[in-house]
Design a protein around this motif. Structure first.
Motif, mmCIF file in Angstrom:
data_model
loop_
_atom_site.group_PDB
_atom_site.id
_atom_site.type_symbol
_atom_site.label_atom_id
_atom_site.label_comp_id
_atom_site.label_asym_id
_atom_site.label_seq_id
_atom_site.Cartn_x
_atom_site.Cartn_y
_atom_site.Cartn_z
ATOM 1 N N UNK A 70 -22.706 10.388 -7.327
ATOM 2 C CA UNK A 70 -23.699 11.385 -7.005
ATOM 3 C C UNK A 70 -22.981 12.672 -6.605
ATOM 4 N N UNK A 71 -23.582 13.774 -6.910
ATOM 5 C CA UNK A 71 -23.008 15.075 -6.618
ATOM 6 C C UNK A 71 -22.899 15.284 -5.102
ATOM 7 N N UNK A 72 -21.771 15.807 -4.657
ATOM 8 C CA UNK A 72 -21.537 16.008 -3.224
ATOM 9 C C UNK A 72 -22.520 17.000 -2.615
ATOM 10 N N UNK A 73 -22.943 17.990 -3.379
ATOM 11 C CA UNK A 73 -23.908 18.960 -2.845
ATOM 12 C C UNK A 73 -25.235 18.278 -2.534
ATOM 13 N N UNK A 74 -25.637 17.353 -3.381
ATOM 14 C CA UNK A 74 -26.886 16.631 -3.158
ATOM 15 C C UNK A 74 -26.768 15.754 -1.918
ATOM 16 N N UNK A 75 -25.654 15.057 -1.787
ATOM 17 C CA UNK A 75 -25.444 14.203 -0.614
ATOM 18 C C UNK A 75 -25.416 15.058 0.654
ATOM 19 N N UNK A 76 -24.777 16.223 0.586
ATOM 20 C CA UNK A 76 -24.756 17.136 1.735
ATOM 21 C C UNK A 76 -26.172 17.547 2.135
ATOM 22 N N UNK A 77 -26.989 17.893 1.150
ATOM 23 C CA UNK A 77 -28.364 18.318 1.444
ATOM 24 C C UNK A 77 -29.184 17.172 2.014
ATOM 25 N N UNK A 78 -29.002 15.976 1.486
ATOM 26 C CA UNK A 78 -29.728 14.807 1.988
ATOM 27 C C UNK A 78 -29.328 14.519 3.431
ATOM 28 N N UNK A 79 -28.041 14.567 3.724
ATOM 29 C CA UNK A 79 -27.564 14.316 5.092
ATOM 30 C C UNK A 79 -28.044 15.405 6.051
ATOM 31 N N UNK A 80 -28.024 16.647 5.603
ATOM 32 C CA UNK A 80 -28.526 17.740 6.443
ATOM 33 C C UNK A 80 -30.009 17.579 6.736
ATOM 34 N N UNK A 81 -30.777 17.186 5.727
ATOM 35 C CA UNK A 81 -32.204 16.976 5.925
ATOM 36 C C UNK A 81 -32.470 15.831 6.893
ATOM 37 N N UNK A 82 -31.738 14.735 6.744
ATOM 38 C CA UNK A 82 -31.910 13.597 7.655
ATOM 39 C C UNK A 82 -31.565 13.994 9.081
ATOM 40 N N UNK A 83 -30.494 14.746 9.255
ATOM 41 C CA UNK A 83 -30.095 15.186 10.594
ATOM 42 C C UNK A 83 -31.155 16.113 11.191
ATOM 43 N N UNK A 84 -31.658 17.032 10.390
ATOM 44 C CA UNK A 84 -32.687 17.967 10.863
ATOM 45 C C UNK A 84 -33.956 17.225 11.262
ATOM 46 N N UNK A 85 -34.368 16.257 10.459
ATOM 47 C CA UNK A 85 -35.565 15.488 10.786
ATOM 48 C C UNK A 85 -35.400 14.712 12.086
#
Length: 83
Positions: free
Chosen positions: A1-16
């Motif tokens: 999986x693309x690292x940018x996508x994983x970064x965005x997913x992790x950022x979203x989870x942290x924000x939530x």
């Protein structure tokens, strides 16, 4: 999986998870989503490293805290409404 996508997913989870703690656990969806993200990333075999690993550990902890606060909110609401 693309690292940018994983970064965005992790950022979203942290924000939530931060939002879930900030609203004192009133809405458990903000706690359940980061936990679900963590489970899905593990099932897909995506190896997290560095900042993403740290964010997911913090998100998992804050999500559990938010769920506990939700349970406490329910108990408090029951006590006030029962009287």
């Amino acid at each position: 999986m693309d690292n940018k996508i994983v970064d965005k997913i992790c950022n979203t989870a942290f924000t939530l998870s931060v939002i879930g703690v900030c609203i004192v656990g009133i809405c458990p969806a903000f706690a359940c989503m980061p936990i679900a993200v963590d489970i899905v990333l593990r099932q897909k075999g995506i190896a997290l490293e560095g900042l993403n690993l740290s964010k997911m550990k913090k998100a998992r902890f804050m999500s559990v805290v938010s769920l506990v606060m939700f349970a406490i909110d329910l108990v408090i609401a029951y006590k006030f409404l029962a009287n």
